[in-house]
Design an enzyme around this catalytic site. Structure first.
Site, PDB file in Angstrom:
ATOM      1  N   ASP A 175       0.851  -1.190   0.000  1.00 60.10           N
ATOM      2  CA  ASP A 175       0.000   0.000   0.000  1.00 60.10           C
ATOM      3  C   ASP A 175       0.888   1.243   0.000  1.00 60.10           C
ATOM      4  OD1 ASP A 175      -2.941   0.984   0.510  1.00 60.10           O
ATOM      5  OD2 ASP A 175      -1.664   2.184   1.832  1.00 60.10           O
ATOM      6  N   ASN A 183      -2.967  13.084  -3.475  1.00 58.47           N
ATOM      7  CA  ASN A 183      -4.046  13.526  -4.354  1.00 58.47           C
ATOM      8  C   ASN A 183      -4.639  14.853  -3.909  1.00 58.47           C
ATOM      9  OD1 ASN A 183      -4.087  11.493  -6.312  1.00 58.47           O
ATOM     10  ND2 ASN A 183      -5.393  10.158  -5.071  1.00 58.47           N
ATOM     11  N   HIS A 188      -4.679  14.886  -8.712  1.00 52.93           N
ATOM     12  CA  HIS A 188      -4.776  13.496  -9.162  1.00 52.93           C
ATOM     13  C   HIS A 188      -3.739  13.143 -10.214  1.00 52.93           C
ATOM     14  CE1 HIS A 188      -8.344  12.224  -6.930  1.00 52.93           C
ATOM     15  NE2 HIS A 188      -8.785  13.467  -7.097  1.00 52.93           N
ATOM     16  N   ASP A 192      -1.374   9.950  -9.970  1.00 48.61           N
ATOM     17  CA  ASP A 192      -1.170   8.967 -11.037  1.00 48.61           C
ATOM     18  C   ASP A 192       0.316   8.757 -11.313  1.00 48.61           C
ATOM     19  OD1 ASP A 192      -3.886   8.718 -11.278  1.00 48.61           O
ATOM     20  OD2 ASP A 192      -4.062   9.860 -13.148  1.00 48.61           O
ATOM     21  N   GLU A 218      -4.573   2.296  -4.578  1.00 48.19           N
ATOM     22  CA  GLU A 218      -3.121   2.381  -4.398  1.00 48.19           C
ATOM     23  C   GLU A 218      -2.539   1.082  -3.855  1.00 48.19           C
ATOM     24  OE1 GLU A 218      -4.893   4.226  -0.591  1.00 48.19           O
ATOM     25  OE2 GLU A 218      -5.422   3.954  -2.700  1.00 48.19           O
TER      26      GLU A 218
END
Length: 299
Positions: A175, A183, A188, A192, A218
């Site tokens: 994780d 974010n 975002h 990414d 994630e």
């Protein structure tokens, strides 16, 4: 025993070879379902044995496939499928193979209960297109890792392999720490970018035979064959350290420092653990790592 075991005459989906099947085309088997779904195998040999044995030219980790299940061979311009006394049978277009049967472009070959192959002809353009289709079906579009669908199929196959061969299997649940904060604070697009860079770094750090997939959001997973619990923990620490040193460059601001939490679970050769149980164990270990403050490995 299949419900299809009622007839001895085969009706082909196409009674004559496709007009595309020229001398430049290559006969192929396309895996439509079961282990290795999406793979394409060119029939460049005069004879090819299919089975669960690793000695088979075309090997499937599928309990419904016998060790030496079937054979496909070329005679002049024809291709014939022959069952080799398999336990669950070989079928062409739903009809059980009792004597060698000629297959033509488009015919479906079923091995046992779940593995289905399509016999077809490909030229170079078809191969390129098929590769793109396979990538689209099996890869996550953002990270280019394997997707959850592929992982779900692969973990079942790997557990069967481990039990059959008396080996261990490790699952690492990964994780990205504080991903929501990335974010929220950087946008975002930055998130990414972080996911892509972390995914690429993990893929570079594992063995070619290890499976790295995006499990969701994630969360990423690493499936590693034939390594002990101690080796799996060592791998997880190495991956954690690799990501800790990663600085992700993002436009419009400073590089982003990234860490990961990793949960490790594994199976022993004598275990009767299911895929769901192994995933749940790795997930519990992951949450333990996060509860301990993140940037941790837990078991």
């Amino acid at each position: 025993m299949s419900d299809w075991d009622t007839d001895t005459n085969v009706t082909h989906e196409s009674e004559q070879p496709s007009p595309r099947a020229t001398r430049r085309d290559r006969a192929c088997l396309l895996v439509l379902s079961g282990a290795r779904v999406g793979a394409v195998f060119h029939l460049d040999r005069t004879e090819l044995m299919i089975g669960r044995s690793q000695r088979a030219e075309l090997s499937f980790e599928d309990d419904g496939v016998s060790r030496t299940h079937a054979r496909i061979r070329r005679e002049a311009a024809d291709y014939l499928v022959e069952d080799l006394g398999s336990r669950n049978g070989t079928f062409v277009n739903g009809v059980r193979v009792r004597t060698p049967i000629r297959v033509v472009d488009g015919d479906k070959i079923q091995l046992g209960r779940s593995t289905i192959l399509k016999f077809t002809f490909h030229d170079a353009l078809d191969d390129s297109y098929q590769e793109r289709m396979i990538e689209s079906a099996l890869r996550d579009p953002l990270t280019r890792l394997y997707n959850k669908r592929y992982f779900d199929e692969r973990i079942d196959a790997e557990l069967r392999f481990a039990r059959r061969h008396g080996t261990q299997l490790a699952l690492l649940m990964v994780d990205v720490d504080h991903f929501k904060k990335v974010n929220d604070e950087r946008g975002h697009l930055a998130g990414d970018t972080v996911l892509r860079e972390v995914s690429a770094a993990l893929q570079r750090a594992v063995r070619n035979e290890d499976v790295v997939a995006r499990y969701g959001g994630e969360e990423l997973v690493v499936l590693s064959r034939s390594i002990s619990r101690e080796a799996a923990i060592h791998l997880a620490e190495r991956l954690r350290h690799t990501i800790e040193e990663l600085a992700v460059a993002v436009e419009g601001g400073p590089a982003i420092a990234v860490t990961i939490s990793v949960g490790v679970a594994g199976s022993e050769p004598t275990d009767e653990i299911t895929a769901d149980q192994l995933i749940a164990a790795a997930d519990r270990a992951l949450y333990l790592a996060k509860d301990r403050g993140r940037n941790q490995v837990a078991t």
